[in-house]
Design a protein around this motif. Structure first.
Motif, PDB file in Angstrom:
ATOM      1  N   THR A 114      -1.253 -15.172 -34.284  1.00 60.20           N
ATOM      2  CA  THR A 114      -0.672 -14.621 -33.443  1.00 60.20           C
ATOM      3  C   THR A 114      -1.006 -15.020 -31.734  1.00 60.20           C
ATOM      4  OG1 THR A 114      -2.214 -13.069 -32.835  1.00 60.20           O
ATOM      5  CG2 THR A 114      -0.883 -12.617 -34.844  1.00 60.20           C
ATOM      6  N   PHE A 129      -6.764  -7.057 -30.768  1.00 55.03           N
ATOM      7  CA  PHE A 129      -6.724  -6.823 -32.009  1.00 55.03           C
ATOM      8  C   PHE A 129      -7.645  -5.928 -32.510  1.00 55.03           C
ATOM      9  CE2 PHE A 129      -6.441 -11.319 -31.373  1.00 55.03           C
ATOM     10  CZ  PHE A 129      -5.124 -11.823 -31.982  1.00 55.03           C
ATOM     11  N   LYS A 172      -2.666  -4.521 -29.295  1.00 53.20           N
ATOM     12  CA  LYS A 172      -1.343  -5.214 -29.516  1.00 53.20           C
ATOM     13  C   LYS A 172      -1.087  -5.518 -30.854  1.00 53.20           C
ATOM     14  CE  LYS A 172      -2.018  -7.380 -24.745  1.00 53.20           C
ATOM     15  NZ  LYS A 172      -3.169  -6.784 -24.280  1.00 53.20           N
ATOM     16  N   CYS A 173      -2.108  -5.683 -31.526  1.00 60.13           N
ATOM     17  CA  CYS A 173      -1.954  -6.137 -33.080  1.00 60.13           C
ATOM     18  C   CYS A 173      -2.969  -5.348 -33.875  1.00 60.13           C
ATOM     19  CB  CYS A 173      -2.231  -7.636 -33.143  1.00 60.13           C
ATOM     20  SG  CYS A 173      -1.759  -8.269 -34.852  1.00 60.13           S
ATOM     21  N   ASP A 184       0.664  -2.555 -37.570  1.00 63.25           N
ATOM     22  CA  ASP A 184       1.463  -3.659 -37.293  1.00 63.25           C
ATOM     23  C   ASP A 184       1.308  -4.567 -38.516  1.00 63.25           C
ATOM     24  OD1 ASP A 184       2.164  -3.076 -34.671  1.00 63.25           O
ATOM     25  OD2 ASP A 184       0.227  -3.454 -34.048  1.00 63.25           O
ATOM     26  N   VAL A 226       4.017  -7.075 -42.920  1.00 65.98           N
ATOM     27  CA  VAL A 226       4.172  -6.924 -41.488  1.00 65.98           C
ATOM     28  C   VAL A 226       5.287  -5.773 -41.168  1.00 65.98           C
ATOM     29  CG1 VAL A 226       4.591  -7.816 -39.268  1.00 65.98           C
ATOM     30  CG2 VAL A 226       3.788  -9.385 -41.028  1.00 65.98           C
ATOM     31  N   ARG A 259       7.631  -5.067 -35.844  1.00 67.07           N
ATOM     32  CA  ARG A 259       6.862  -6.141 -35.223  1.00 67.07           C
ATOM     33  C   ARG A 259       7.567  -7.431 -35.227  1.00 67.07           C
ATOM     34  NH1 ARG A 259       2.578  -4.634 -32.192  1.00 67.07           N
ATOM     35  NH2 ARG A 259       2.922  -6.955 -31.385  1.00 67.07           N
ATOM     36  N   ILE A 298       5.565 -10.550 -34.287  1.00 68.13           N
ATOM     37  CA  ILE A 298       4.331 -10.848 -35.470  1.00 68.13           C
ATOM     38  C   ILE A 298       4.853 -11.543 -36.684  1.00 68.13           C
ATOM     39  CG2 ILE A 298       2.525 -10.221 -36.807  1.00 68.13           C
ATOM     40  CD1 ILE A 298       1.767  -8.011 -34.788  1.00 68.13           C
TER      41      ILE A 298
END
Lengths: 523, 102, 305
Positions: A275, A376, A415-416, A446, A456, A460, A463
Motif C-alpha cells: 500500500t 496501519f 488509513k488501512c 479495509d 479487500v 477501498r 487498496i
C-alpha cells in the motif's frame, strides 16, 4: 429501526436512559458526529483548601464510607491488572458487605478475574455494567438475562467520550496503582506488581466525583511524574496486594510457531508493504494475538528491503515492537497498556517509550487522538461477515465473551485496517454471512487476511489497485465465506429471547447492535 | 456385526469429537450431545451421528458425543471406529469401505 | 458427498511433499493451504499402535470429503513387516488417494507385493486398474543398495525417497552438516532413479530452528539433482520452492529452446542452432519444458508457453 450496518435496533434499546439525557440514535456510519460539539460534564469536586498531611485511610471499607457511596450509584475501575486484578473483587465485596445496592460498575474492561461479580448480578446488587470486556461467568449471567439493565459495551475511545460527555457519570472511581504517595500521586512502575502504564483510569480521575487510589506500595511524596495526579484524588488506601504480579504482567509474549498464524502474518505484512502508506515514517498498531503479533517479525525484512523506518507505534504494547525499536527501526512507542513483562521493562528504561491516556489513544470526541494519525492497524476477530462487519464480543453460542477494546477506534482512525483471522476455528466459520453481533462496523474495515486468501473491502478501490499492482492475489469476501461454509456447513441461526441484555455502542455513542438473551439449546 | 461392549473413539482435542457407544437391548438410541458449537451445529452433529449409526445397523445404544468442533468427516470416522471397537473387530480386519462406511 | 479427484499424473511436479498425521483432524482438514505440491497423510510412525484403526476411518472420510484441489495426496502406509499394511492399502484405494508411499522398501519384491495388493484393491473397489501410484521409501543400507531393482519394479512407481532417520541409525552415523554421511545413499539413489526414469526425493530436515542448515541442505539437493524433498513443517515449503525456482536466464534459454523446437519440428527439422550458436536437438526439450513448468509453479513465469 435499521441502522447503517443493517441491524435492527429495537425501541427498548433506543429508550435506554443516559445520565445526561442524551437520546440514543442508531449507528449512522463512519464519521457521523464529526464537526458537532459536546459540552463536557465536569465532576462535583470537594475543595481541600485547608492543608492535610495525608489522604491515607486504613481500609477500603473506610474509603467507601468516606466517599459517601450510596444505593444507585456508579463506581469505576480500570483493567491494567488484567487477569491478575484483585481491586474490583475487593472493593465490590466491601460495598456489598456494607449493604449498598443497585450499583452500576463502569469499568474500562472486566475479565475472567471478576467471576464473583456474577454473583452480585444474580443477587440483584449490581444492576448495571458498562465496560469494554465482559467474559467468564459475568458474560454468562448477563447473556442469560440476569442483569437488571442492559449492559453497555463500549470501545476504549468510546468510553472516554461517554464519560466526558456525561452519558455515564462516575460517582466514585477506585483506581488500583502499583505505587502511590500519601497524596494519591500514582504511578504504574516501582511497586510489587508493575503494570507499565496507567492510561485508562486518567479520565476516571478527572471526571469522577470521588477518587480513591488503592496501592500495595506506598512511596514518599511526591511520586513523580505521576500517571494519576494527586490533585484529583480524595483518598488513598494501602492494601497487602493489588493483584497477582504473574497475571498482571504475563511472561514475554512469544512469537507463535503455528504455521497457519505465521503464514497469515507474512501475508498481512506483504499486504501492508503493497500500500502507499508503507513508506518512511509510517505508523502502526498491532494486536497481541498470535498472527497479529507475528506481523512485527515479517515487517522488519520488508522495511529493510525498502530502506524505511516506522516513525511510531501505539497501542497495547508487547515485547516484539520494543525489540524492533531497539534495532533502530521504530522512532517512538506511545503506550496505553502493556501486555507483557518485556513491554513493562522497556518503558521503565527507554526514553522513547511514552505513556498516553485512553483519550489521547482513541477518544473520537477530542480534538484528534493518535488513532486519527495511524497508517496501519492489524486486528483479530471472532467473526467477519460479507459486509466486513466484525464481531469480537459474542461467541458462536451467542454468549458475551470478549471486548471491543480499541478495535473500533483504530479501525475507524487508521488509513488501512487489516483483520487477520483463520477462515474457520474448529467448526466455527470466522468468515460468515452475518456476524452474531457487530462490534466494529464494516465501513471501517479495509482488508481481511485469512489462511485461505485475502479480501479487500470494495469501497477501498485505492487498496485494491495497490494490491493488484503488487501482484497480491485477493478474492471477493463472499468467496471466502462460501469456502468456509463448504468446510464446516452452514450454521443454524442462534435462537434468542426478546430481552435486550447488552447494547453495543459505536465509538461515537450511537448504537451499532444489541445482544439479546440467549435461548438455551434444546437437545 | 453387533455392538457387544462399550466402544470409544476420538479425543477431546480441538476439531475432534469423542464418541462412546454403549450397547443396550432396547429403547432405541439415547444420544447425549455436548459441543463447543452446540447452538449453531448441534442439529447437524446429531443428524450425522444418527445417520452413521443407522448405516452401521445400530438400533439400540447409549451414545455419548463430546464434540470440540469436529467436521462431518471426523464425526463419521469416530462413530464408525467406536462401533467396530465395540463389536470387538480385529483392527486390521477387512472393513466395508464404501459400503456401510461411507 | 464425495469429491472426485482427477487421475493422478505419474510425473507431475513434486518439489515439496509434506507429512501430516492422518489421525489428527485439525491437520488433515486443510493441509493443502500451505502450498505443498504433495501432502503425505501418515498412517505409519505418526499414528500410535492402538490407533491404527481410528486413523484409517479418518483417512477414508478425509479422502472422500475434503477437496484437496491440485495438491497431490499420498498416503504413507505401515511397513510390510507389520499386520497393518494390507488394510492400509484397501482403505487408500477405496478412498481414492493419488499414491501410496511404501515404508522401509528393501527390494523390488516389496514393491511388487504392494503393487499386487493395490491391483486387487482397485478391482475390489471398482477403481481403474493402474490408477493408484506408488513411491518407495528407502530407509536402510539394503534398500539403498537395491535401489536399482526397486526403481524398476513397477510401472506405478513414480519415484523413490530417502528416509534419513532410519538409514543413519543403520549406518551408525549422526546428522552431519554438509551431508557427508548421506553422500553415497543420495548419489546412488539418484543414479538408480534417473536410470529408471523416475523421480527422486530427499529426506526430511528435522531441526526446525536451523533455517540456515535447512537452506544449505536444499541447495545441495538442488545441485545434486533431486526433484523434491520430504518436509515436516509448512514453513519449509516456500523455502524449497524458492530455491528450486529457475533463474530468469534459465527461463529465457528454455523458452528459446521450446519455441525453436516447435517451429523447426513443424518444418520437419530435428537438429538446429540457436542464435547463440548452441546446437539443439530433441534431447534438450524435456529439460527445457521442465524449467518452464517449474517457473510457472514458482509464480515467476510471465510468458505464454
Amino acid at each position: 429501526m435499521k441502522n447503517a450496518v443493517g441491524r435492527e435496533i429495537p425501541k427498548e434499546a433506543l429508550a435506554v436512559e443516559l445520565k445526561n439525557g442524551r437520546k440514543y440514535e442508531p449507528y449512522h456510519g463512519k464519521g457521523y458526529r464529526d464537526g458537532k460539539y459536546i459540552k463536557k460534564a465536569g465532576p462535583t469536586s470537594r475543595i481541600y483548601q485547608k492543608p492535610q498531611e495525608s489522604k491515607l485511610l486504613p481500609s477500603i471499607r473506610d474509603a467507601i464510607i468516606a466517599t459517601g457511596l450510596k444505593d444507585g450509584m456508579t463506581v469505576s475501575f480500570h483493567h491494567h491488572f488484567r487477569d491478575g486484578d484483585y481491586i474490583v473483587n475487593m472493593v465490590m465485596k466491601e460495598i456489598v458487605d456494607l449493604g449498598i445496592k443497585d450499583i452500576t460498575i463502569a469499568a474500562s474492561s472486566l475479565g475472567s478475574a471478576h467471576d464473583p461479580i456474577a454473583d452480585y448480578i444474580e443477587q440483584g446488587i449490581v444492576t448495571g455494567i458498562q465496560t469494554s470486556g465482559i467474559r467468564g461467568r459475568m458474560g454468562d449471567v448477563v447473556s442469560h438475562g440476569k442483569l437488571k439493565t442492559p449492559a453497555i459495551l463500549r470501545s476504549h475511545g468510546g468510553r472516554v467520550r461517554a464519560i466526558e460527555e456525561g452519558d455515564v457519570h462516575i460517582d466514585v472511581a477506585f483506581i488500583g496503582a502499583p505505587t502511590s504517595d500519601e497524596y494519591g500521586n500514582a504511578r504504574a512502575v516501582g511497586g510489587k506488581s508493575d503494570c507499565g502504564v496507567l492510561g485508562y483510569p486518567v479520565v476516571d480521575s478527572e471526571y469522577a466525583d470521588k477518587v480513591v487510589v488503592i496501592t500495595d506500595t506506598l512511596v514518599p511524596y511526591p511520586n513523580f511524574p505521576p500517571s494519576i495526579h494527586g490533585i484529583n484524588v480524595d483518598y488513598v488506601v494501602k492494601v497487602d496486594e493489588i493483584g497477582n504480579p504473574k497475571k498482571i504482567a504475563s511472561a514475554a509474549a512469544r512469537m507463535t510457531q503455528n504455521p497457519r498464524d505465521l503464514m497469515m502474518a507474512e501475508n498481512t505484512a506483504k499486504v501492508m508493504a503493497a500500500t502507499p502508506w508503507f513508506k518512511d515514517g509510517f505508523s502502526f498498531q498491532t494486536g497481541a494475538g498470535g498472527p497479529s503479533l507475528a506481523v512485527n517479525r515479517f515487517l522488519e525484512p520488508l522495511m529493510d528491503e525498502k530502506g524505511i523506518k516506522m516513525a511510531w507505534a501505539i497501542g497495547g504494547i508487547t515485547g516484539p515492537i520494543c525489540e524492533l525499536q531497539r534495532k533502530g527501526k521504530v522512532g517512538k512507542i506511545i503506550d496505553v497498556q502493556d501486555f507483557d513483562v518485556a513491554a513493562i521493562e522497556d518503558i521503565r528504561t527507554n526514553p522513547n517509550h511514552f505513556e498516553m491516556t485512553a483519550s489521547e489513544y482513541a477518544n473520537p470526541a477530542n480534538k484528534g487522538a493518535f488513532v486519527n494519525k495511524l497508517d496501519f492497524v492489524v486486528l483479530a476477530a471472532l467473526e467477519v461477515d460479507i459486509d466486513f462487519n466484525v464481531n469480537v464480543i459474542t461467541g458462536s453460542d451467542g454468549v458475551l465473551r470478549g471486548a471491543p477494546g480499541g478495535h473500533p477506534d483504530t479501525a475507524e482512525g487508521a488509513k488501512c485496517c487489516v483483520i487477520v483471522t483463520p477462515l474457520t476455528r474448529g467448526r466455527m466459520a470466522t468468515i460468515c454471512e452475518h456476524v452474531v453481533t457487530v462490534t466494529t462496523p464494516g465501513d471501517c474495515v479495509d482488508v481481511v487476511v485469512t489462511d485461505y486468501g485475502t479480501a479487500v473491502n470494495p469501497a477501498r478501490k485505492d487498496i485494491i489497485e495497490a494490491l493488484d499492482k503488487a501482484g497480491i492475489k485477493h478474492v471477493p469476501i463472499k468467496e471466502l465465506q462460501e469456502k468456509a461454509y463448504s468446510l464446516v456447513g452452514k450454521p443454524d441461526d442462534l435462537q434468542w429471547k426478546d430481552k435486550v441484555v447488552a447494547i453495543l455502542e459505536a465509538r461515537d455513542g450511537t448504537i451499532l447492535d444489541v445482544v439479546r438473551e440467549i435461548k438455551p439449546y434444546e437437545n | 456385526m453387533e455392538l457387544k461392549a462399550v466402544g470409544t473413539a476420538g479425543t477431546l482435542e480441538s476439531s475432534d469429537v469423542m464418541i462412546t457407544l454403549e450397547p443396550r437391548d432396547s429403547g432405541g438410541i439415547d444420544l447425549t450431545l455436548e459441543s463447543s458449537v452446540l447452538n449453531q451445529y448441534g442439529r447437524q452433529i446429531k443428524a450425522e451421528v444418527l445417520a452413521s449409526l443407522e448405516r452401521l445397523g445400530v438400533k439400540n445404544a447409549k451414545v455419548i458425543v463430546n464434540d470440540h468442533g469436529a467436521l462431518d468427516c471426523t464425526i463419521k470416522a469416530r462413530v464408525e471406529c467406536a462401533f467396530y471397537r465395540g463389536c470387538g473387530c480385529d483392527m486390521d480386519g477387512r472393513f466395508d469401505w464404501g459400503g456401510v462406511i461411507r | 458427498m464425495s469429491i472426485p479427484r482427477p487421475k493422478p499424473e505419474r510425473f507431475r511436479l513434486r518439489r515439496t511433499m509434506m507429512f501430516m498425521n492422518a489421525q489428527k483432524p485439525g491437520l488433515i482438514k486443510d493441509a493443502y493451504i500451505y502450498g505443498a505440491d504433495s501432502i503425505m497423510l501418515d498412517l505409519e510412525d505418526a499414528v500410535a499402535e492402538n490407533q491404527k484403526d481410528s486413523a484409517r476411518f479418518s483417512l477414508y472420510h478425509a479422502l472422500k470429503e475434503i477437496d484437496y484441489g491440485n495438491t497431490e495426496v499420498i498416503v504413507r502406509i505401515n511397513g510390510l513387516d507389520t499386520p497393518h499394511w494390507k488394510e492400509d492399502i484397501r482403505v487408500c484405494v477405496a478412498g481414492g488417494c493419488d499414491g501410496i508411499r511404501i515404508a522401509k522398501t528393501e527390494s523390488a519384491h516389496d514393491v511388487q507385493v504392494v503393487d499386487a495388493a493395490v491391483t486387487e484393491a482397485e478391482k475390489e473397489f471398482g477403481v481403474e486398474v493402474g490408477r493408484t501410484l506408488l513411491m518407495a521409501a528407502l530407509e536402510s543400507p539394503k534398500g539403498v543398495l537395491n535401489a536399482v531393482e526397486i526403481c524398476q519394479a513397477s510401472p506405478r512407481l513414480f519415484g523413490v525417497a530417502l528416509s534419513g532417520g532410519d538409514y543413519r541409525k543403520c549406518m551408525q552415523v549422526k546428522v552431519i552438516p554438509g551431508g557427508i554421511e548421506m553422500l553415497f545413499a543420495r548419489g546412488f539413489m539418484l543414479n538408480a532413479a534417473r536410470a529408471a526414469g523416475i523421480q527422486c526425493f530427499d529426506t526430511v530436515f528435522t531441526n526446525l530452528n536451523d533455517d540456515e542448515g535447512f537452506r544449505a541442505e536444499v541447495k545441495q539437493n538442488v545441485e545434486m539433482g533431486f526433484d523434491g524433498k520430504s518436509l515436516i513443517n509448512p514453513k519449509q515449503i516456500q523455502i524449497v520452492h524458492e530455491m528450486l525456482a529457475p533463474t530468469q536466464k534459465e527461463i529465457a534459454e528454455a523458452e528459446k529452446i521450446v519455441r525453436a523446437f516447435r517451429e523447426h519440428a513443424s518444418e520437419g527439422v530435428g537438429v538446429f542452432t540457436l542464435d547463440n550458436g548452441k546446437m539443439i536437438d530433441i534431447a534438450f526439450v524435456p529439460g527445457a519444458e521442465r524449467v518452464i513448468k517449474l517457473a510457472k509453479a514458482s509464480g515467476i513465469y510471465e510468458g505464454d508457453l
